[in-house]
Design an enzyme around this catalytic site. Structure first.
Site, PDB file in Angstrom:
ATOM      1  N   CYS A  20      22.869 -19.572  -4.715  1.00  0.00           N
ATOM      2  CA  CYS A  20      23.746 -19.369  -5.872  1.00  0.00           C
ATOM      3  C   CYS A  20      24.849 -18.378  -5.518  1.00  0.00           C
ATOM      4  CB  CYS A  20      22.946 -18.850  -7.066  1.00  0.00           C
ATOM      5  SG  CYS A  20      21.647 -19.963  -7.647  1.00  0.00           S
ATOM      6  N   CYS A 391      17.231 -26.555  -0.406  1.00  0.00           N
ATOM      7  CA  CYS A 391      17.079 -25.407  -1.318  1.00  0.00           C
ATOM      8  C   CYS A 391      15.949 -24.475  -0.892  1.00  0.00           C
ATOM      9  CB  CYS A 391      16.832 -25.897  -2.741  1.00  0.00           C
ATOM     10  SG  CYS A 391      18.341 -26.400  -3.583  1.00  0.00           S
ATOM     11  N   ASP A 433      11.042  13.211  14.701  1.00  0.00           N
ATOM     12  CA  ASP A 433      11.469  14.602  14.776  1.00  0.00           C
ATOM     13  C   ASP A 433      10.252  15.443  14.384  1.00  0.00           C
ATOM     14  OD1 ASP A 433      13.210  16.954  14.676  1.00  0.00           O
ATOM     15  OD2 ASP A 433      12.932  16.799  12.513  1.00  0.00           O
ATOM     16  N   THR A 435      10.087  19.181  13.329  1.00  0.00           N
ATOM     17  CA  THR A 435      10.220  20.131  12.221  1.00  0.00           C
ATOM     18  C   THR A 435      10.679  19.441  10.947  1.00  0.00           C
ATOM     19  OG1 THR A 435      10.804  21.843  13.812  1.00  0.00           O
ATOM     20  CG2 THR A 435      11.277  22.302  11.503  1.00  0.00           C
ATOM     21  N   ASP A 628      14.832  14.263   9.503  1.00  0.00           N
ATOM     22  CA  ASP A 628      15.225  14.789   8.196  1.00  0.00           C
ATOM     23  C   ASP A 628      16.420  15.711   8.233  1.00  0.00           C
ATOM     24  OD1 ASP A 628      13.988  16.969   9.461  1.00  0.00           O
ATOM     25  OD2 ASP A 628      13.395  17.827   7.542  1.00  0.00           O
ATOM     26  N   ASP A 714      10.779 -31.654  -3.362  1.00  0.00           N
ATOM     27  CA  ASP A 714      11.827 -30.647  -3.192  1.00  0.00           C
ATOM     28  C   ASP A 714      11.618 -29.464  -4.133  1.00  0.00           C
ATOM     29  OD1 ASP A 714      14.535 -29.722  -2.265  1.00  0.00           O
ATOM     30  OD2 ASP A 714      14.940 -29.957  -4.401  1.00  0.00           O
TER      31      ASP A 714
END
Length: 737
Positions: A20, A391, A433, A435, A628, A714
């Site tokens: 769509c 579809c 990471d 810390t 972070d 279908d």
């Protein structure tokens, strides 16, 4: 970009799948003066840049409505326009208008109207209409035998297929000849011409049912995302010099203070200025247990104040709060299509014409070559047209991706699109990471060794007095450990860059510094030096409290691993991936943390070193980076999948491909499991779509199955694919790999 270009945005109703969205994108993108077209199914949004000197907004809206979709300008004030927000206008009855979510002042959707029941939508009305017509035709056939009775099926077919044909004609005029509507119209018309009116009417009804089921399934998939905008309350209690007054939440400005009573939702991202209590963050992060927050702690808009009255200082505007950012991330995620989805989209573009050509060949070749009956082979060719419609194949990927995004969002896992899901499912290693990701990011005092006749409280009391004016993380750790002790006054405090801090306390000059500086000052005896070396070998940072003559005590610190860090590493290994820790800390600290968690490590890395490490790991296969901080941003961007912890900096969150809102390291494995589950679901969907088509293509050509079986196959494949994708909404993040 022309000076006259305007960024325009509309709400679109009736979109069920990527197909769509593709129709709208192709049709609108072909208009003069239109560029940067973006259509998102989950958020029902059309955004584009428009040169209104070439094409007006009304022309865009006319094109979208001609395709059978509802459209409302998102800039329109609430109540100024009506939108057909429930389903594609495919029924012959008058569409029921439903207000689209106009934008509120803060950029957040206004409260959406209640969704209509299925029988109030255009698709629902089409099902009811075609069903009644089909039933009436069967009754007429029973009451009036012969050709006249069979005429009821002709009427049922013509009336039922009329709105479908209207949409097919509109798509054809816009340069889209190969749509499901055009195939459906051709099949119905052909069936009528060869006298198969009863089957034609049944096919039209089954098509309408399939469209309705697709719409219901699509609505269910986007309900979780729609609910996000309702988490933030519409009003807030603003504190002013004249007292507290109620205002619209989207008008709150940074720096203002709001009062939040027990049981109320927090109206804005902010920081607690006064009060302590439990905060239920489950609506935002998925974390089931309330967390205690106090002065200085950050809180999310949409979280629930569970216990006491809080005064909260606003730190983000409504358009930039956590909920708004999540919604934007989901919108962006829909546009980041997976490679598999892009391949299937390209595949369907030549697959459709091929199916049409094959159907025409089936219709004409046997009669011309062997003299076979025309009506029989035309019938088989028409059935082939229907069964060949792609579809189910086209929606196999976007349906699974949409469900995975919704499931992840409910569990605090934000994923920026199908491309990220596909990449996360094919990883070979995960880099963390240290810390703030695997550790708490806040050092704590682990050991206190008293010397020179002092006891432990005495060492802490003096060290805390020296550190009282420092904001260094280690100083703050000493002050936390010394809470409750009576601290002497300190004077003449001064910092010793890179080494420590000193001050005059109780008449003598005291210094808190690293062991090397203490040794250089001649204040670290061999016994204390050996003790400091042992603590450092255990991965701890050591500070020495000493005066001008001798050491008075040793204080050891360590940024302890999160409670779930070991489990996170173990789960990553259980998924067959190699975990590695990347850190700027010294090797001894890194080795101690990595050894305790069971991961490999690389230490003493600068941001550019982390970038190089990610490139090296990527040479052996897909790599995920979890971080972070600002210094992690380059590595997050370089990795195949960059994941930011929820407590991370804005730079990390914006750079990353995914975010973990619950700030739990173990959710890294959950994100990978969700991605793998989504890819398994996609493979299942493709197998269902292609498998059913392969079977029924053969049976159709052989004449074993007919028109109604073709459309049922279908529609059935489409519904099966959609329902299979919806299973992902129940993803629980279990440990299965």
């Amino acid at each position: 970009m022309a000076d006259t270009d305007t960024l325009c945005e509309w709400s679109i109703s009736g979109m069920d799948c990527g197909s769509c969205a593709g129709k709208i994108r192709d049709a609108v993108g072909g208009l003069p003066g239109v560029s940067e077209v973006s259509v998102t199914t989950m958020n029902e949004r059309l955004r584009l840049r428009l040169d209104e000197t070439q094409t007006g907004r009304e022309r865009v809206e006319t094109v979208v409505r001609a395709l059978g979709f509802g459209i409302t300008d998102r800039d329109t004030a609430p109540g100024a326009a009506a939108a057909e927000r429930g389903a594609r206008a495919g029924g012959s009855a008058i569409p029921t208008p439903e207000p689209a979510p106009a934008r509120a002042a803060g950029g957040r959707p206004a409260t959406p109207a209640l969704a209509p029941r299925w029988f109030q939508t255009a698709k629902g009305r089409l099902v009811i209409l075609t069903g009644l017509l089909l039933a009436a035709a069967w009754v007429l056939k029973l009451l009036v035998p012969g050709p006249l009775g069979g005429g009821g099926f002709v009427v049922a077919c013509v009336l039922g297929v009329a709105p479908v044909a209207q949409r097919a004609w509109a798509a054809l005029r816009l340069g889209q000849p190969f749509t499901i509507e055009s195939l459906m119209t051709l099949a119905a018309a052909g069936a009528l011409l060869i006298g198969a009116a009863e089957e034609a009417a049944l096919v039209v009804f089954l098509f309408a049912v399939g469209e309705l089921l697709e719409g219901v399934a699509a609505d269910r998939a986007r309900n979780g995302i729609r609910a996000l905008s309702d988490l933030v309350p519409r009003t807030a209690l603003l504190e002013t010099p004249a007292g507290t007054r109620e205002v619209a939440a989207e008008t709150l400005a940074i720096g203002q203070t709001v009062l939040v009573r027990p049981g109320d939702r927090i109206p804005a991202d902010g920081e607690i200025a006064e009060g302590t209590g439990g905060i239920d963050e489950s609506p935002v992060t998925g974390e089931s247990l309330p967390v205690t927050r106090g002065p200085g702690d950050s809180v999310f808009a949409g979280a629930i104040n569970a216990e006491s009255v809080l005064r909260i200082r606003v730190t983000r505007e409504a358009s930039d709060n956590t909920i708004a950012r999540i919604i934007r991330l989901v919108e962006e995620a829909e546009e980041a299509r997976a490679p598999t989805e892009r391949f299937i989209d390209r595949f369907s573009r030549w697959y459709m014409p091929l199916v049409v050509a094959l159907a025409v060949l089936v219709m004409v070749a046997p009669p011309l070559a062997t003299g076979a009956a025309w009506d029989e082979w035309i019938y088989r060719g028409l059935a082939l047209l229907l069964i060949g419609c792609p579809c189910a194949l086209v929606i196999s990927v976007p349906a699974a991706v949409a469900s995975a995004l919704a499931a992840g969002t409910r569990r605090g896992l934000l994923i920026k699109g199908g491309a990220v899901i596909e990449a996360a499912a094919g990883l070979r290693s995960v880099a963390f990471d240290k810390t703030g990701t695997l550790t708490r990011g806040r050092p704590e005092v682990t050991d206190v060794m008293a010397l020179a006749g002092l006891d432990e409280p005495g060492v802490l009391r003096l060290a805390a007095a020296v550190e009282a004016g420092s904001s260094h993380p280690l100083a703050q750790a000493v002050l936390r450990r010394a809470e409750g002790l009576a601290l002497p006054e300190a004077a003449e405090a001064r910092s010793i860059p890179g080494k420590g801090v000193s001050a005059r306390v109780e008449g003598r000059r005291l210094t808190v510094a690293n062991p090397r500086h203490a040794a250089a000052a001649g204040a670290l005896p061999s016994e204390a030096a050996e003790a400091a070396a042992k603590l450092e070998a255990a991965g701890k940072t050591v500070a020495v409290l000493f005066d001008t003559d001798a050491a008075l005590g040793l204080i050891a610190f360590r940024d302890e691993p999160r409670a779930d860090a070991a489990a996170a590493i173990a789960q990553v290994r259980a998924l067959g991936l190699s975990p590695v820790i990347l850190t700027g800390d010294n090797r001894r600290t890194a080795a101690a943390i990595a050894g305790a968690l069971g991961a490999d490590y690389r230490a003493e890395l600068l941001p550019e070193d982390k970038l190089a490490a990610i490139r090296e790991l990527a040479a052996g296969g897909g790599v995920m980076m979890v971080g972070d901080g600002i210094n992690d941003a380059p590595a997050l961007k370089q990795a195949d999948v960059g994941v930011a912890m929820g407590s991370g900096t804005d730079v990390a969150l914006e750079t990353a491909d995914a975010a973990i809102l619950r700030d739990r390291a173990a959710d890294v494995a959950a994100l990978i499991r969700l991605s793998r589950a989504a890819m398994r679901n996609i493979r299942q969907n493709v197998a269902i779509a292609l498998g059913l088509k392969a079977v029924f293509l053969v049976t159709t050509v052989l004449g074993i199955t007919g028109l109604w079986i073709a459309i049922l196959a279908d529609t059935g494949a489409t519904v099966l694919v959609t329902l299979n994708a919806l299973r992902l909404l129940g993803f629980g993040g279990g440990r299965a790999g």
